[in-house]
Write an enzyme that holds these catalytic residues in place. Sequence first.
Site, PDB file in Angstrom:
ATOM      1  N   LYS A  27      66.378  59.006  50.823  1.00 12.99           N
ATOM      2  CA  LYS A  27      66.735  57.709  51.376  1.00 12.99           C
ATOM      3  C   LYS A  27      66.273  57.197  52.638  1.00 12.99           C
ATOM      4  O   LYS A  27      65.695  56.384  52.982  1.00 12.99           O
ATOM      5  CB  LYS A  27      68.238  57.119  51.275  1.00 12.99           C
ATOM      6  CG  LYS A  27      68.691  55.806  51.445  1.00 12.99           C
ATOM      7  CD  LYS A  27      70.361  55.621  50.959  1.00 12.99           C
ATOM      8  CE  LYS A  27      70.448  56.048  49.761  1.00 12.99           C
ATOM      9  NZ  LYS A  27      71.930  56.319  49.526  1.00 12.99           N
ATOM     10  N   ARG A  97      75.841  56.075  54.528  1.00 15.59           N
ATOM     11  CA  ARG A  97      75.498  56.215  53.418  1.00 15.59           C
ATOM     12  C   ARG A  97      74.906  57.836  53.628  1.00 15.59           C
ATOM     13  O   ARG A  97      74.144  58.168  54.594  1.00 15.59           O
ATOM     14  CB  ARG A  97      74.402  55.611  52.798  1.00 15.59           C
ATOM     15  CG  ARG A  97      74.884  54.540  52.204  1.00 15.59           C
ATOM     16  CD  ARG A  97      73.838  53.912  51.141  1.00 15.59           C
ATOM     17  NE  ARG A  97      74.316  52.520  50.459  1.00 15.59           N
ATOM     18  CZ  ARG A  97      74.032  51.371  51.070  1.00 15.59           C
ATOM     19  NH1 ARG A  97      73.471  51.109  52.242  1.00 15.59           N
ATOM     20  NH2 ARG A  97      74.450  50.376  50.321  1.00 15.59           N
ATOM     21  N   GLY A 106      75.826  59.564  43.508  1.00 18.06           N
ATOM     22  CA  GLY A 106      77.426  59.437  43.346  1.00 18.06           C
ATOM     23  C   GLY A 106      78.207  60.681  43.782  1.00 18.06           C
ATOM     24  O   GLY A 106      79.389  60.792  43.626  1.00 18.06           O
ATOM     25  N   MET A 108      78.360  62.087  46.812  1.00 18.18           N
ATOM     26  CA  MET A 108      78.620  62.339  48.376  1.00 18.18           C
ATOM     27  C   MET A 108      79.224  60.768  48.644  1.00 18.18           C
ATOM     28  O   MET A 108      79.123  59.893  47.800  1.00 18.18           O
ATOM     29  CB  MET A 108      77.783  62.680  49.346  1.00 18.18           C
ATOM     30  CG  MET A 108      77.414  64.126  49.235  1.00 18.18           C
ATOM     31  SD  MET A 108      76.395  64.575  49.895  1.00 18.18           S
ATOM     32  CE  MET A 108      74.553  63.985  49.498  1.00 18.18           C
ATOM     33  N   ARG A 357      60.752  50.271  45.205  1.00 14.68           N
ATOM     34  CA  ARG A 357      60.432  51.286  44.456  1.00 14.68           C
ATOM     35  C   ARG A 357      59.377  50.955  43.168  1.00 14.68           C
ATOM     36  O   ARG A 357      59.380  49.832  42.894  1.00 14.68           O
ATOM     37  CB  ARG A 357      61.821  51.993  43.871  1.00 14.68           C
ATOM     38  CG  ARG A 357      62.630  50.971  42.828  1.00 14.68           C
ATOM     39  CD  ARG A 357      63.721  51.570  42.444  1.00 14.68           C
ATOM     40  NE  ARG A 357      64.671  50.345  41.778  1.00 14.68           N
ATOM     41  CZ  ARG A 357      65.821  50.202  41.456  1.00 14.68           C
ATOM     42  NH1 ARG A 357      66.672  51.235  41.877  1.00 14.68           N
ATOM     43  NH2 ARG A 357      66.376  49.221  41.056  1.00 14.68           N
ATOM     44  N   HIS A 479      70.524  44.261  32.240  1.00 19.92           N
ATOM     45  CA  HIS A 479      70.528  45.510  31.490  1.00 19.92           C
ATOM     46  C   HIS A 479      69.779  45.477  30.175  1.00 19.92           C
ATOM     47  O   HIS A 479      69.165  46.396  29.788  1.00 19.92           O
ATOM     48  CB  HIS A 479      72.063  45.789  31.194  1.00 19.92           C
ATOM     49  CG  HIS A 479      72.472  46.992  30.359  1.00 19.92           C
ATOM     50  ND1 HIS A 479      72.460  46.955  28.828  1.00 19.92           N
ATOM     51  CD2 HIS A 479      72.316  48.332  30.602  1.00 19.92           C
ATOM     52  CE1 HIS A 479      72.659  48.383  28.512  1.00 19.92           C
ATOM     53  NE2 HIS A 479      72.668  48.983  29.406  1.00 19.92           N
ATOM     54  N   SER A 803      44.416  77.949  13.170  1.00 26.30           N
ATOM     55  CA  SER A 803      44.968  76.688  13.393  1.00 26.30           C
ATOM     56  C   SER A 803      46.625  77.072  13.473  1.00 26.30           C
ATOM     57  O   SER A 803      47.215  77.693  12.427  1.00 26.30           O
ATOM     58  CB  SER A 803      44.961  75.619  12.208  1.00 26.30           C
ATOM     59  OG  SER A 803      45.546  74.552  12.499  1.00 26.30           O
ATOM     60  N   CYS A 870      47.937  72.249  14.274  1.00 24.47           N
ATOM     61  CA  CYS A 870      48.117  71.128  13.241  1.00 24.47           C
ATOM     62  C   CYS A 870      49.715  71.021  12.688  1.00 24.47           C
ATOM     63  O   CYS A 870      49.926  70.268  11.979  1.00 24.47           O
ATOM     64  CB  CYS A 870      47.122  71.339  11.759  1.00 24.47           C
ATOM     65  SG  CYS A 870      47.881  72.965  11.186  1.00 24.47           S
ATOM     66  N   TYR A 890      41.429  72.260  19.965  1.00 21.46           N
ATOM     67  CA  TYR A 890      42.011  71.119  19.638  1.00 21.46           C
ATOM     68  C   TYR A 890      43.019  70.966  19.036  1.00 21.46           C
ATOM     69  O   TYR A 890      43.879  72.098  18.776  1.00 21.46           O
ATOM     70  CB  TYR A 890      40.884  70.631  18.433  1.00 21.46           C
ATOM     71  CG  TYR A 890      41.089  71.377  17.191  1.00 21.46           C
ATOM     72  CD1 TYR A 890      42.205  70.832  16.273  1.00 21.46           C
ATOM     73  CD2 TYR A 890      40.407  72.593  16.996  1.00 21.46           C
ATOM     74  CE1 TYR A 890      42.349  71.825  15.025  1.00 21.46           C
ATOM     75  CE2 TYR A 890      40.457  73.234  15.572  1.00 21.46           C
ATOM     76  CZ  TYR A 890      41.521  72.840  14.864  1.00 21.46           C
ATOM     77  OH  TYR A 890      41.770  73.479  13.743  1.00 21.46           O
TER      78      TYR A 890
END
Lengths: 915, 915
Positions: A27, A97, A106, A108, A357, A479, A803, A870, A890
Site C-alpha cells: 500500500k 493502516r 482484513g 491486521m 489500480r 456488485h 498423442s 488430444c 501441438y
Amino acid sequence: MSRQNVYFFGGGKADGNAGMKDLLGGKGANLAEMAGIGMPVPAGFTITTEVCTWFYENNGEYPPSLQEEVTGKLASIEDVMGAKFGDVNAPLLLSIRSGARVSMPGMMDTVLNLGLNDDTVKGLVKASGDERFAYDCYRRFIQMYGDVVLGMKPESKEGRDPFEEILEQKKVEAGVEQDVELSVSDLKDLIERYKAIIKSRLGIDFPVDPLEQLWKAIGAVFNSWHNDRAITYRRLNDIPGAWGTAVNVQAMVFGNLGDDSGTGVAFTRDPATGKNVFYGEYLMKAQGEDVVAGIRTPQPINRLQKGERDLPSLDVEMPGVYLSLEKIRSQLEDHYSDMQDLEFTIQNGRLWVLQTRTGKRTGFAAIRIAIDMVREGKISREEAIRRIDPEQLNQFLRPVFDPNGKKKAIAEGNLLATGINAGPGGATGKVVFHAEDAEEWARRGEKIILVRIETSPEDIRGMSVAEGILTSAGGATSHAALVGRQMGKVCVVGANTLKIDYRNRTIEAEGKTINEGDFISIDGMTGEVFSGQIETRPSEVLQVLIDKTLEAGDSETYRDYEELMNWADDIRRMGVRANADRPDQSAHAIAFGAEGIGLCRTEHMFFEGDRIDYFRQMILAPDESGRKKALEKLLPMQRSDFRGIFEIMGERPVTIRTLDPPLHEFLPHEDKEIEALARMMGIKVAIIKEKIESLKESNPMLGHRGCRLGIVYPEITEMQARAVFEAACDVVMDGGDPHPEIMIPLVGSLSELKLQEEIVRRVADEVQKEKGVNLEFLVGTMIEIPRAALTADEIASTAEFFSFGTNDLTQTTFGLSRDDASKFLGDYLAKGIWDADPFQKLDRQGVGSLVRIGIEKGRETKPDLKIGICGEHGGEPSSIEFCEKSGMDYVSCSPFRVPIARLAAAQAAMENVNE
Amino acid sequence: MSRQNVYFFGGGKADGNAGMKDLLGGKGANLAEMAGIGMPVPAGFTITTEVCTWFYENNGEYPPSLQEEVTGKLASIEDVMGAKFGDVNAPLLLSIRSGARVSMPGMMDTVLNLGLNDDTVKGLVKASGDERFAYDCYRRFIQMYGDVVLGMKPESKEGRDPFEEILEQKKVEAGVEQDVELSVSDLKDLIERYKAIIKSRLGIDFPVDPLEQLWKAIGAVFNSWHNDRAITYRRLNDIPGAWGTAVNVQAMVFGNLGDDSGTGVAFTRDPATGKNVFYGEYLMKAQGEDVVAGIRTPQPINRLQKGERDLPSLDVEMPGVYLSLEKIRSQLEDHYSDMQDLEFTIQNGRLWVLQTRTGKRTGFAAIRIAIDMVREGKISREEAIRRIDPEQLNQFLRPVFDPNGKKKAIAEGNLLATGINAGPGGATGKVVFHAEDAEEWARRGEKIILVRIETSPEDIRGMSVAEGILTSAGGATSHAALVGRQMGKVCVVGANTLKIDYRNRTIEAEGKTINEGDFISIDGMTGEVFSGQIETRPSEVLQVLIDKTLEAGDSETYRDYEELMNWADDIRRMGVRANADRPDQSAHAIAFGAEGIGLCRTEHMFFEGDRIDYFRQMILAPDESGRKKALEKLLPMQRSDFRGIFEIMGERPVTIRTLDPPLHEFLPHEDKEIEALARMMGIKVAIIKEKIESLKESNPMLGHRGCRLGIVYPEITEMQARAVFEAACDVVMDGGDPHPEIMIPLVGSLSELKLQEEIVRRVADEVQKEKGVNLEFLVGTMIEIPRAALTADEIASTAEFFSFGTNDLTQTTFGLSRDDASKFLGDYLAKGIWDADPFQKLDRQGVGSLVRIGIEKGRETKPDLKIGICGEHGGEPSSIEFCEKSGMDYVSCSPFRVPIARLAAAQAAMENVNE
C-alpha cells in the site's frame, strides 16, 4: 537498517516509489508511486517494515530517531492538506493502516478519523456543516480505537463486543432499528457511554491528545502483525513472519463536507466495451461507499456517457474538477500503460485521488483495450497477448441479438428501459427475482434472467446459472456489474426506470407489468431491456467465420479478433489442432484456425442413420465371417465420411483414431429397443439379451476397449484402415493431398501397437496398390494409460507420433472415474486436496510427471518424435502452458476452443522463453 | 578356426565335454560329457559348428582336412562298437543329427539307419533275426534320406509327400490300415517303388555306397540350418544365424536285436515320492518307443519296485546288466548331483546309455530329493532351496484327490470342464448356488461346493462354509479366487464352459445336467471339475500345523517341510507377513510362519452376523449424527475382532487398513432383501432404492472408495481408529504387546493421507489418555495408484510405512479391470502381448517401474522407510524376486501361501547376492 524510517508522500512528490514494496509494504509503495507521478493523493507517510522488525526485536521500543521523523512528516502533511492536526476549527484527521509486502486483506488493524476529541469534533461540525456526520465519525473513532488500540474485548468467549452491546441497547432505548436513525443527541450520549465503559474497564480516560492517539495507534498496528488471525493467514499463505508490516498514516478526506464535496469512481476506458472514452460515476455530498451501495443513483462524469438520461454530469457541474480528472486519466494511462480504475473524492472543491489500480473489464473490453493500446504505441503486441485471459475470447463468440429482431421489438413498443451495458452479449430468458429460485429453475432446464434491484454476494450462485443479469439500481461499479463482468455474463445494470416489486414479483415499466416467468431480453452491448423474446444470432466473429453472413470488413469486432489471433500465431511455437469427427466440424475447425485434426473419433460415425444397425449386426455376429459381412456394409459409409473430412482439411494432417469405446455402448438397453432390433435382425430377443449380458463390464473404463478391440477383432481395424486409405487415395486421384495419421488408442505395450500397426500398414499397401496411388501417412499411438508412458521408449520404436490422451491418463493416474468423481469432487476441492478439478486443469505433479516421462522416453528412441495432446486439457490455458513447457509439438481441442488455445499457446511460448 | 574339426566320443572317453556347447552344439557336448565320465554311450563324433560356418562361407565346401578326420573317427566308432560300417553280416548303422548351441526342436533334419543298402540289410536281418524289422528300417531309411538328403518334395503345393503317397497306395493294395500290418514282401516292394520314383524324378539311382550316404547326409544337415523353418525359429527366438549347427554322427543301437536285447527308462530316484530308490521300467526285444507307447506292459527294473506284481525284473533276468546300470546310476548322481532320468538300450547283452537328463518330479519328490541330497552331502542347503519351485510346496499343504479315484472318474466320463486352478486341493460336495443356502446346508451338516457365476462380498459367509468354490466367470484374481485362497478353500474359477442357471438351479456341461444337491468334485491343482464324488486326503503338513491331529515327529513329510522352511528362513532377507482379517486366519498365518499381518481388511468384519444391518444403517443415515449413531453400535464389535487378532499375533505387527470398498457393495440388490431391510429399519423402500441409485457408479474401481470415504465421512475413520486403539490398549492392560499399523488406502496425494492421519493420531491420543496406556503404533499408506508412486517423496513425509497394493496398481497402470480382463486375457496371452496374467505375476516393466519410482522417492524423503507389498503378488515367486530386488522390507500374502513366500524370498535373496 536504512537511515530513513519514515517516507513521505503527497503534494505531487514522494520519498518512495512502487519498487519499494519490501520496505514500504504494498500500500505504501503504491501511494508513493501515485504521489510521485503527480496524483493529488491525500498526503501521508509510511513507517517502514524495518521499523516493525526493530520494534519486535526491541520489546516494542521504536528506533530513537523515529519520533523526530514522524513529527517532521506530520508537519508536511499539514502543509499539503492546509489543515492542522488537532485544530478545533478544521481539524486534520488521519487514517492509520497496516501494509505488508503482500496484501493480507482484513488480517491486521486499521484506525480511521484519528485526531477527534470533544473539541476537534466541533471543528468537523463546522467544516462539514453536518453535526450528525461529525458525531457519528467521533462515535466510530472511539469504537475503533477502543477495539484496536485499547484492546477492549468481549467479557467472555460468548460475549459481544462491548461497544456493539451499548449500541444495540441504545437503539432499543431510542426505538430505532438502524444505526442511521440515531439522532445527534443519541450519538452524543453513545460517545459518553463509550468513554464510561473504557474508564470502568481499563481505569483510564479516553486519550484526548491527538498525538497520543497517533503513537498508540502506530504501536497497535505493529502489534497486529502478530495477532492470531495474521499468524494463521501467513502460515496458510507461506508469508514469512520476519517480513513485518509497514504503517501508513494518511490524511483523511471527506466527500460529504458540504455542497462542493463529492466522491466517485472512474475508469480510464469503458470497462464493458473497451472503448477509449473516460467513464465513471460520482455523487455529490457523499462518501465512497454511497456510490457502490446503490442507494442513490450515481451520476455520469460526462455528457458522452450520460446519453439520453436526464442526469447532471461532472463536466457540466464542476468543469474545473472534471478537467483535472481528465488530466489524471491520461497521466495514469501514460504511467501504467493499462486501463485504470480510480477512486476520487472532491473535498470542498478540491480533487483527491484515493486509489488507482488496474481496472477489471469484460473480455470484450480486455481485447479491445489491448489492441487499441498497441495501436496507440502504449504496449507491445507481446504485452497485449500477455494481458488477455484466453477464456475472455469466449465473449467474442457469444450470441448477439438479431438486429431485425431488435428493430421489430422496438417497433412493437417492447423497449422497457435502457440501463448501463455492463456485460456484452444478448440474452433472452424468463424473469426470476430470487437467486435460489434461479438455481431451481435452471436445474429444471429453464433459461432465466435474474432480475434484482441490486445484487449481493448471496446471489452469486443464482447469477452463475442465469443467461443474463438485470438490476435497476447501481452503476457500472456496482456488485452486479463487477461480478457479471467477471463471470462473463450478459449484464445490464442501473436500469432505474424499472420498478421492481419483490413482493408481487413484478416489474413495472413503460406502463407494462412483467410477471415472474415472463420472457424478457437484455442487450449487454447497449443496456437495452425488452419485454418478450428476441432471437439471437451468432456473434459477429461467428457470422464472419462460420455463417459467412457478414463480411470481415464490416465488423470491427471481427477485425480486432483477427488482429489478435494473427499476433498470437506469430508468437506461438506449438501447433493447434481441433478434435473433429465430421466434415462440418472440420469446417468449423478450419474457420477457427486449426492447423489439422488432432482427434477424429471414428465411432461417432457409427451412430448416424442406419449405420448403428450394421454396427450392431457386427457385434451380434456369431463369428468372424459374420462380423466381416457387417463391416463390409459399413466400409463405404466410413469411407465417404473420411473423404468429406479429407476434402475439407486439404493438406492439413488428420489424426484418425481407430475404434475406442467398449462394444456394449452400441447396444440398446431398453426392452422395446431390444425387441425392435431383434425383429429387424431376425434373431431372438434372448440372443441379443445374452450378448448384452456377456458384454457387461464392472468397470467399462478399464475394460474391453481401445486397441483391445482391434486385437481381438482385427477385422474392425482392417475395415477402418481400408476406409481411411481408400478415401485418401480417392481424394489424391481428384487432385487432393490428404495426410492421414492413424492413431491406435489405449496402447499399453509395444506389442499391442505393433499388432495393430501391421494391419494398418498391410491394408495401406494393399489399397495403394489397388488404386495405384502413393500416400503420405503416419501410424502412431495415444499415450493414455500409465504403462504407455512408462514404456514409451519401446513404443516409440514403432510409433511415428504420440498423442497424449490426458482424460484417460488422469483417470488412471488418479484411479478416478470421471463419471463418478462428482460424488466427492466438492469435498476434495473444499478441503484443498485438489486446487482444481483435475479433468479440467491438467495435474502437473501426477499426470504431468507421466507425460514428461513419456515424452522423455519417447524422444530417447526417436529424437524428433511428433508429440501432441488430444484430451480436454488441450483447450485449457494452464494445461497448454504445461504442454509448451514439456516440449509438445501441438495441442488439439474442440473447434470452439481453438482460438483460446492459439492465444494460450502464444502466452505459453512467451512464458517459456522468459524462464 | 580351431585345428580340430571332428570330436570323438565313446569307449569311456571323449575329445570334448559339456562346457563346449558353442563348438559342439548342445547335443554333441552332452554326448561327450556322458562318454567322458564313462557312460557306455554308443560311439560317435561331432563335426563342429565352425565347420558349418566354413561350409556357408565357402559355398558348401568343407575344410580340406575334414575328410581325413571323419575317416579316422569313423574307424574309432567301428572299434568301440565292434562292427563295420557297410559290413554285410552285422553292419554298423549311423544316425546323423543336427545340434546347435541351443535346442531348436524339430527345426533341422535327421537321418537314421544310415549305412543300409540291398546288401547290408541282409546283415541286419541276420543280426536281428527279424526280417520284417530289417526291411522296415531300410524302407524308413530310404524315405528319410529321400526327403532330407535328396530333397524329394510333393509335386504341387497341395500335393502329399511322394513316399507317403506310395505307402498309402500300398496299404490300399495290401488291404491293410496300419503300417505295421505290411508284410516283408510288401516292404520289399515298397523299397523298389521308392527307388523307382527317385530314379524317375531325379534321374539318379539311390546311393548304395554307405560313405556316399554319409557325406551327403552331413551336407544335408548343414544345409538345413538355413531352411525356412529354422530361420523363422531363430528370428522368433533371437538366435544368431552366425552360430551354425554341429553335426552328430553316432552308432545306432537296437534293443530288438534278439532275445538278449532290450530297452528301458530309469530314474535315479523315485520321481513321484522322491525316495532314494532306483526306479525304472524296461522291455526285452523292444525299441524305445515301445516302453512309452503302453502297448506292452513294461517290467520293473528291480524287485523292490516290483512289489506284489507278478512280473520279471531286470536285476533277476540280467543281473550283470542291472549291476552296470546301478553303477551308472551312482556315477550319474555323483556327477550331476541331481536326480537323473536315463534312457538305455541293451543290444545283444551289452548296455548302452542313450541319454541322461535331469528328471522331472512331483513337488513332494522335489523337496524330498533336495533335502536328502543335502543330508547325503551332495548339495548345499542353498542349492536345495534353489532347486525347488516354491509353488511345489502347495503339494505339501493341500488335501488332494485320491489319484485312483480321479482316474476312475475320467474313465467314467465324469470330467465336466477345466477352469483355472485358483485354490489348490481337491474337494467334493453337493452343488449349492446361493451363499445363504450354503450356510443353511452347512448348518445341517452337508458338505457343499458353492457354485456361482461369480462371487461378491455378500457371498463370503457362504464361501467360508463350503468345501470348495467353483465359478464360471472371473480369473485367477477374481473375488472368488482371492477369498478362496485366503480362506484356504479349494477353488476353481473361470470354468467358462459351464452353463450356470440360477433360476433352474442347474449346471449344464458336456451334455449333462447337474442339479442343486448333486455331488461334484473340483480339483484346485488342475482346475478340473467332475460330476460325482471323489475321495480326498488331507496333507500331513496340515494335520500337524492346523488340525494338530498329527505329531510333527510322526510325519516324515512334515519334518522335510520344517527342515526346508528353516533353511529358507536362515537365508531370506525380507520378512513374510500374511493377509488375514480374522482371529482364525491370524492363527493360520502364524502356523505357516507369518511374522505379522500385512493386510487386515476391516470391511470383511462388517458382513458377519447383524453387523451388516448396522453398517447399512450407517449408509442410509440422512446425516452425520445418524451415521455416528450406527457407527457407535459397530465400535464394540470391531474392537473385539481387533482384540482377538492382537491376542493371537502377540508382539508381531498387525497392519490394519481402514474401510476401502465403495458403500454400494454393502447394500442389498434384490427387491426382497431391500423390502426386508426397509421393514427392519422402519424406513420406506423408496428411500433405500433412492440411496442405492445415488450410490451407483459407472466404474466402481475408480469411484468413491478407499480414503475418499474417510475424507467425506471422517466419522468412519474415527470409529475404526477408536476400535483399533481401544482393543490394543485393552490387550496391553492384560499384559500383551500389540503393534498396530494403521494403513490408509487409495491415497493419491499427501493431503489425503494427512487428513486421515490427523484423525487417526487424534483418536490414538484420546484413547491412550482415556486408558492410561502408551502404545507403539505406525500410520502408513497403501501405494496403489500411479499418482501415489509418482508423489511418494511428498507422501513419505507423513507416512511411516508404504505397502504396495499391486492389485489396484496393476489395474490403473494397465487401465485394466481385474473383473473384466477375462474377456481378452486369452487373446493377449495367445498373441504374446503378455507373457503372464499381470494380476498373477507382477509386470516388472510397467507396474514395476512405478513400484521402483515409489520406493526411490519414498526413501529420498525417509531413507529407512519400511516398505512392503500386500497385493496378491506378495505370494507369487517371480514377483517376490522383484520385491527383493527393489529393496522391499517384507511381502504379505494369504496365509496358505506364506510357506511359498518364505521359500521364494530365500531364493530371491540368493539370486540378488549372486548378481
